[in-house]
Design a protein around this motif. Structure first.
Motif, PDB file in Angstrom:
ATOM      1  N   UNK A   4       0.696  -1.193  -0.006  1.00 64.32           N
ATOM      2  CA  UNK A   4      -0.015   0.066  -0.055  1.00 64.32           C
ATOM      3  C   UNK A   4       0.871   1.178  -0.041  1.00 64.32           C
ATOM      4  N   UNK A   5       0.483   2.136  -0.710  1.00 72.32           N
ATOM      5  CA  UNK A   5       1.227   3.394  -0.854  1.00 72.32           C
ATOM      6  C   UNK A   5       0.368   4.709  -0.874  1.00 72.32           C
ATOM      7  N   UNK A   6       0.646   5.551   0.038  1.00 73.69           N
ATOM      8  CA  UNK A   6      -0.183   6.624   0.375  1.00 73.69           C
ATOM      9  C   UNK A   6       0.467   7.983  -0.234  1.00 73.69           C
ATOM     10  N   UNK A   7      -0.341   8.747  -0.576  1.00 74.14           N
ATOM     11  CA  UNK A   7       0.201   9.961  -1.089  1.00 74.14           C
ATOM     12  C   UNK A   7      -0.971  11.059  -0.772  1.00 74.14           C
ATOM     13  N   UNK A   8      -0.670  12.422  -1.175  1.00 69.59           N
ATOM     14  CA  UNK A   8      -1.481  13.346  -1.012  1.00 69.59           C
ATOM     15  C   UNK A   8      -1.443  14.543   0.282  1.00 69.59           C
ATOM     16  N   UNK A   9      -0.491  13.911   1.237  1.00 72.65           N
ATOM     17  CA  UNK A   9      -0.427  14.699   2.597  1.00 72.65           C
ATOM     18  C   UNK A   9       0.201  16.123   2.104  1.00 72.65           C
ATOM     19  N   UNK A  10       0.547  16.755   3.302  1.00 69.53           N
ATOM     20  CA  UNK A  10       1.037  18.013   3.107  1.00 69.53           C
ATOM     21  C   UNK A  10       0.598  19.221   4.312  1.00 69.53           C
ATOM     22  N   UNK A  11       1.015  20.432   3.944  1.00 69.42           N
ATOM     23  CA  UNK A  11       0.814  21.311   4.940  1.00 69.42           C
ATOM     24  C   UNK A  11      -0.525  22.185   4.369  1.00 69.42           C
ATOM     25  N   UNK A  12      -1.419  22.463   5.207  1.00 71.25           N
ATOM     26  CA  UNK A  12      -2.462  23.274   4.896  1.00 71.25           C
ATOM     27  C   UNK A  12      -3.151  23.962   5.974  1.00 71.25           C
ATOM     28  N   UNK A  13      -3.741  25.289   5.803  1.00 70.22           N
ATOM     29  CA  UNK A  13      -4.316  26.239   6.739  1.00 70.22           C
ATOM     30  C   UNK A  13      -5.516  25.627   7.123  1.00 70.22           C
ATOM     31  N   UNK A  14      -5.984  25.848   8.505  1.00 67.49           N
ATOM     32  CA  UNK A  14      -7.253  25.620   8.976  1.00 67.49           C
ATOM     33  C   UNK A  14      -8.446  26.000   7.930  1.00 67.49           C
ATOM     34  N   UNK A  15      -9.235  25.110   7.758  1.00 68.75           N
ATOM     35  CA  UNK A  15     -10.556  25.330   6.826  1.00 68.75           C
ATOM     36  C   UNK A  15     -10.144  25.016   5.397  1.00 68.75           C
ATOM     37  N   UNK A  16      -8.890  24.324   5.308  1.00 67.66           N
ATOM     38  CA  UNK A  16      -8.674  23.778   3.984  1.00 67.66           C
ATOM     39  C   UNK A  16      -9.110  22.617   3.847  1.00 67.66           C
ATOM     40  N   UNK A  17      -8.492  22.095   2.609  1.00 72.86           N
ATOM     41  CA  UNK A  17      -8.750  20.484   2.096  1.00 72.86           C
ATOM     42  C   UNK A  17      -7.477  20.048   1.527  1.00 72.86           C
ATOM     43  N   UNK A  18      -7.661  18.627   1.805  1.00 65.38           N
ATOM     44  CA  UNK A  18      -6.693  17.705   1.115  1.00 65.38           C
ATOM     45  C   UNK A  18      -7.239  16.486   0.699  1.00 65.38           C
ATOM     46  N   UNK A  19      -6.783  15.837  -0.297  1.00 69.97           N
ATOM     47  CA  UNK A  19      -7.337  14.451  -0.653  1.00 69.97           C
ATOM     48  C   UNK A  19      -6.155  13.478  -0.616  1.00 69.97           C
ATOM     49  N   UNK A 104       2.987   3.126   4.335  1.00 66.93           N
ATOM     50  CA  UNK A 104       3.972   3.913   5.269  1.00 66.93           C
ATOM     51  C   UNK A 104       3.713   5.056   5.996  1.00 66.93           C
ATOM     52  N   UNK A 105       2.461   5.468   5.613  1.00 67.07           N
ATOM     53  CA  UNK A 105       1.890   6.730   6.075  1.00 67.07           C
ATOM     54  C   UNK A 105       2.315   8.140   5.382  1.00 67.07           C
ATOM     55  N   UNK A 106       1.470   9.073   5.377  1.00 63.09           N
ATOM     56  CA  UNK A 106       1.575  10.446   4.895  1.00 63.09           C
ATOM     57  C   UNK A 106       1.188  11.384   5.913  1.00 63.09           C
ATOM     58  N   UNK A 107       2.133  12.548   6.108  1.00 59.59           N
ATOM     59  CA  UNK A 107       2.013  13.440   7.047  1.00 59.59           C
ATOM     60  C   UNK A 107       1.076  14.508   6.445  1.00 59.59           C
ATOM     61  N   UNK A 108      -0.085  14.719   7.574  1.00 65.59           N
ATOM     62  CA  UNK A 108      -1.096  16.010   7.323  1.00 65.59           C
ATOM     63  C   UNK A 108      -0.757  16.833   8.396  1.00 65.59           C
TER      64      UNK A 108
END
Length: 112
Positions: A4-19, A104-108
């Motif tokens: 399994x491979x995750x992707x799409x994490x990152x840094x976002x401001x409160x109220x924002x979105x990520x997939x 392996x996990x992705x950081x949000x």
């Protein structure tokens, strides 16, 4: 062997979105129950959302109405759409198949 491979994490401001995306290989994805868990800093891993092979979903109370789990069997991929993000959503997010195989996990990270 399931991978399994995750992707799409990152840094976002409160109220924002990520997939987030999680792509599986080495298994019959369409028959797998899939899920997303997260581990906040200094805390234990916790359930975020799950989706069965027939599409039934389940969510932690803390994310209901903000997060949506979905799957694309043709792409062997499960998604986690995260809207209205809060600083409390900051964590490493993990994808799992049947609670047995893990990515392996992705950081949000959500800033206030």
């Amino acid at each position: 062997q399931v991978h399994l491979v995750e992707s799409g994490g990152g840094l976002v401001q409160a109220g924002g979105s990520l997939r987030l995306s999680c792509t599986a290989s080495g298994s019959i994805f369409s028959s797998a129950h899939m899920g997303w868990y997260r581990q906040p800093p200094g805390k234990q891993r916790e359930l975020v959302a799950t989706i069965t092979s027939n599409g039934t979903t389940n969510y932690a109370d803390s994310v209901k109405g903000r997060f949506t789990i979905s799957r694309d069997n043709a792409r062997s991929t499960v998604y986690l759409q995260m809207n209205s993000l809060k600083p409390a959503d900051t964590a490493v997010y993990f994808c799992t198949s049947f609670g047995i195989h893990w990515g392996q996990g992705t950081q949000v990270s959500v800033s206030s």
